[in-house]
Design a protein around this motif. Structure first.
Motif, PDB file in Angstrom:
ATOM      1  N   LYS A   1       5.625   3.029   1.802  1.00 45.86           N
ATOM      2  CA  LYS A   1       4.920   1.775   1.515  1.00 45.86           C
ATOM      3  C   LYS A   1       4.557   1.088   2.827  1.00 45.86           C
ATOM      4  CE  LYS A   1       7.108  -1.994   0.949  1.00 45.86           C
ATOM      5  NZ  LYS A   1       7.411  -3.208   1.717  1.00 45.86           N
ATOM      6  N   LEU A   2       3.309   0.657   2.927  1.00 44.13           N
ATOM      7  CA  LEU A   2       2.883  -0.075   4.123  1.00 44.13           C
ATOM      8  C   LEU A   2       2.442  -1.480   3.728  1.00 44.13           C
ATOM      9  CD1 LEU A   2       0.557   2.577   5.859  1.00 44.13           C
ATOM     10  CD2 LEU A   2       2.957   2.085   6.396  1.00 44.13           C
ATOM     11  N   GLU A   3       2.506  -2.367   4.714  1.00 44.61           N
ATOM     12  CA  GLU A   3       1.917  -3.702   4.525  1.00 44.61           C
ATOM     13  C   GLU A   3       1.030  -3.996   5.722  1.00 44.61           C
ATOM     14  OE1 GLU A   3       4.667  -6.795   3.403  1.00 44.61           O
ATOM     15  OE2 GLU A   3       5.769  -5.419   2.092  1.00 44.61           O
ATOM     16  N   PHE A   4      -0.058  -4.697   5.467  1.00 42.53           N
ATOM     17  CA  PHE A   4      -0.999  -5.039   6.530  1.00 42.53           C
ATOM     18  C   PHE A   4      -1.148  -6.557   6.612  1.00 42.53           C
ATOM     19  CE2 PHE A   4      -1.976  -0.704   5.445  1.00 42.53           C
ATOM     20  CZ  PHE A   4      -2.280  -0.108   6.668  1.00 42.53           C
ATOM     21  N   GLY A   5      -1.632  -7.023   7.779  1.00 43.23           N
ATOM     22  CA  GLY A   5      -1.865  -8.460   7.945  1.00 43.23           C
ATOM     23  C   GLY A   5      -3.171  -8.696   8.676  1.00 43.23           C
TER      24      GLY A   5
ATOM     25  N   LEU B   1      -1.377  -3.245  11.133  1.00 51.90           N
ATOM     26  CA  LEU B   1      -0.218  -2.786  10.382  1.00 51.90           C
ATOM     27  C   LEU B   1       0.933  -3.756  10.657  1.00 51.90           C
ATOM     28  CD1 LEU B   1       1.172  -0.550   8.707  1.00 51.90           C
ATOM     29  CD2 LEU B   1       1.727   0.577  10.862  1.00 51.90           C
ATOM     30  N   ALA B   2       1.642  -4.185   9.588  1.00 48.75           N
ATOM     31  CA  ALA B   2       2.725  -5.171   9.775  1.00 48.75           C
ATOM     32  C   ALA B   2       4.022  -4.650   9.127  1.00 48.75           C
ATOM     33  CB  ALA B   2       2.300  -6.499   9.171  1.00 48.75           C
ATOM     34  N   ASP B   3       4.979  -5.539   8.921  1.00 50.30           N
ATOM     35  CA  ASP B   3       6.242  -5.245   8.249  1.00 50.30           C
ATOM     36  C   ASP B   3       7.061  -4.201   9.026  1.00 50.30           C
ATOM     37  OD1 ASP B   3       7.978  -5.747   6.012  1.00 50.30           O
ATOM     38  OD2 ASP B   3       7.407  -3.806   5.202  1.00 50.30           O
ATOM     39  N   GLU B   4       7.460  -3.122   8.387  1.00 48.14           N
ATOM     40  CA  GLU B   4       8.314  -2.114   9.030  1.00 48.14           C
ATOM     41  C   GLU B   4       8.030  -0.734   8.442  1.00 48.14           C
ATOM     42  OE1 GLU B   4      12.102  -3.432   6.455  1.00 48.14           O
ATOM     43  OE2 GLU B   4      12.519  -1.633   7.630  1.00 48.14           O
ATOM     44  N   ILE B   5       8.429   0.296   9.152  1.00 51.43           N
ATOM     45  CA  ILE B   5       8.429   1.654   8.570  1.00 51.43           C
ATOM     46  C   ILE B   5       9.806   2.225   8.859  1.00 51.43           C
ATOM     47  CG2 ILE B   5       7.289   3.901   8.433  1.00 51.43           C
ATOM     48  CD1 ILE B   5       4.869   2.724   9.754  1.00 51.43           C
ATOM     49  N   SER B   6      10.541   2.514   7.801  1.00 53.38           N
ATOM     50  CA  SER B   6      11.937   2.938   7.966  1.00 53.38           C
ATOM     51  C   SER B   6      12.378   3.656   6.693  1.00 53.38           C
ATOM     52  CB  SER B   6      12.801   1.689   8.185  1.00 53.38           C
ATOM     53  OG  SER B   6      12.909   0.991   6.956  1.00 53.38           O
ATOM     54  N   PRO B   7      13.600   4.188   6.670  1.00 53.63           N
ATOM     55  CA  PRO B   7      14.070   4.834   5.427  1.00 53.63           C
ATOM     56  C   PRO B   7      14.179   3.853   4.255  1.00 53.63           C
ATOM     57  CG  PRO B   7      15.400   5.536   7.296  1.00 53.63           C
ATOM     58  CD  PRO B   7      14.537   4.404   7.789  1.00 53.63           C
TER      59      PRO B   7
ATOM     60  N   VAL C   1       0.877  -1.177   0.000  1.00 55.53           N
ATOM     61  CA  VAL C   1       0.000   0.000   0.000  1.00 55.53           C
ATOM     62  C   VAL C   1       0.911   1.223   0.000  1.00 55.53           C
ATOM     63  CG1 VAL C   1      -1.852   1.203   1.222  1.00 55.53           C
ATOM     64  CG2 VAL C   1      -1.721  -1.301   1.301  1.00 55.53           C
ATOM     65  N   ILE C   2       0.891   1.952  -1.111  1.00 56.39           N
ATOM     66  CA  ILE C   2       1.817   3.092  -1.262  1.00 56.39           C
ATOM     67  C   ILE C   2       1.038   4.393  -1.121  1.00 56.39           C
ATOM     68  CG2 ILE C   2       3.352   4.269  -2.907  1.00 56.39           C
ATOM     69  CD1 ILE C   2       4.005   1.454  -4.008  1.00 56.39           C
ATOM     70  N   VAL C   3       1.546   5.292  -0.305  1.00 60.17           N
ATOM     71  CA  VAL C   3       0.922   6.614  -0.148  1.00 60.17           C
ATOM     72  C   VAL C   3       1.894   7.642  -0.690  1.00 60.17           C
ATOM     73  CG1 VAL C   3      -0.222   8.171   1.455  1.00 60.17           C
ATOM     74  CG2 VAL C   3       0.157   5.819   2.106  1.00 60.17           C
ATOM     75  N   ARG C   4       1.354   8.596  -1.464  1.00 54.93           N
ATOM     76  CA  ARG C   4       2.218   9.630  -2.035  1.00 54.93           C
ATOM     77  C   ARG C   4       1.676  11.004  -1.698  1.00 54.93           C
ATOM     78  NH1 ARG C   4       5.502   6.888  -5.863  1.00 54.93           N
ATOM     79  NH2 ARG C   4       4.605   4.878  -6.419  1.00 54.93           N
ATOM     80  N   ASN C   5       2.539  11.828  -1.134  1.00 51.14           N
ATOM     81  CA  ASN C   5       2.194  13.229  -0.852  1.00 51.14           C
ATOM     82  C   ASN C   5       2.821  14.153  -1.883  1.00 51.14           C
ATOM     83  OD1 ASN C   5       0.793  12.749   1.734  1.00 51.14           O
ATOM     84  ND2 ASN C   5       2.819  12.034   2.407  1.00 51.14           N
TER      85      ASN C   5
END
Ligand code: 5GP
Length: 279
Positions: free
Chosen positions: A177-181, A193-199, A91-95
């Motif tokens: 980019k986010l990933e969900f489970g 919300l799953a996976d990671e959020i990082s650079p 899931v990609i979010v763009r600002n």
């Protein structure tokens, strides 16, 4: 202690069986890949930094009421997470227009979008994670309309929250980019919300200069990759302390550039002149 049972190895992380049923150990590696695995490398200390950054962001997101898979940090490179059934979507979010979006639509990188845009990719390396629409998601049964509604709602809230959080430390959240489970607890099943959020999966630009503080430095051979990841951790106040197992010592050693002797001598000379003038 018995060795951990490996379950899965991805491009940037490994998963091991967790100590309790329904848990996993998420291990962050220094390996970096780009362009669907065509470019490979190592970013020294990245695993340690991403573990800390992701822990911090997942915790803050949990505090605003969005369920996440994160349970607790275990060590410099590992965190305990809930085992979930991953929804096979990126899931990609763009600002702000950047990366593949700027190319696809022929817009200049840096153009602020009228409102945040969500895009979905089917998580499948062999197919190169193709962009898909909601119709594909429902037709292939990757998520139900109710699940996708929830994913969209969480994603917009996370975006608003993270835009503010990063802006507070002088960073523009360009896209991510986010990933969900799906988490099953008793007879309940819900989206987390799953996976990671990082650079690794966000584009982060310094507000004042536009300097890139994310994986684009690796993707585009811009140099100073480790410094960029460290800068994000520093600004968020989660810079890990030096640790024998972390490689952060090594990274810091390389970043700390000793002043050339000549420069030091020149400084002393200037000081002497200033003193002499004062007299
Ligand atoms: P783009 O589509 O412009 O390449 O990527 C958009 C955003 O999503 C960027 O912040 C990028 O880091 C993230 N992203 C998209 N696909 C992936 C992926 O497969 N792995 C990672 N780590 N990030 C991704």
């Amino acid at each position: 202690m018995a060795p951990k049972k490996p379950l899965y190895e991805g491009k940037a992380k490994k998963l091991f069986e967790g100590p309790e049923p329904g848990t996993l150990i998420q291990h962050f590696k220094d390996d970096a890949t780009a362009f669907n695995n065509q470019k490979k490398g190592i970013i020294n200390g990245k695993g340690v930094l991403n573990n800390r950054i992701s822990e911090y962001l997942m915790t803050r997101i949990g505090e605003i009421g969005i369920p996440t898979h994160f349970i607790r940090s275990l060590n410099m490179r590992e965190q305990l997470v809930k085992a979930v059934n991953i929804v096979p979507l990126e899931v990609i979010v763009r600002n702000i227009a950047a990366g593949s979006f700027a190319k696809r639509f022929g817009v200049k990188e840096g153009k602020v979008l009228g409102h945040p845009i969500i895009e979905y990719c089917y998580k499948n390396d062999a197919l190169g994670d193709p962009f898909v629409t909601e119709e594909h998601v429902f037709a292939f049964g990757w998520a139900t309309p109710q699940e996708l509604d929830e994913i969209r709602m969480y994603t917009f809230r996370i975006n608003d929250f993270l835009c503010g959080l990063f802006m507070g430390v002088g960073i523009r959240l360009v896209d991510f980019k986010l990933e969900f489970g799906r988490l099953i607890e008793g007879d309940r099943e819900f989206i987390v919300l799953a996976d990671e959020i990082s650079p690794d999966n966000c584009r982060l630009w310094d507000v004042a200069t536009g300097y890139r503080l994310d994986k684009d430095r690796f993707r585009q051979d811009m140099g100073n990759v480790e410094d960029a990841y460290q800068e994000v951790a520093k600004r968020l106040g989660v810079m890990p302390k030096m640790d024998a197992d972390s490689y952060v010592i090594e990274v810091n050693a390389r970043v700390a550039k000793p002043k050339p002797k000549a420069k030091a001598k020149a400084k002393v000379a200037v000081k002497k002149i200033v003193k002499a003038k004062k007299k």
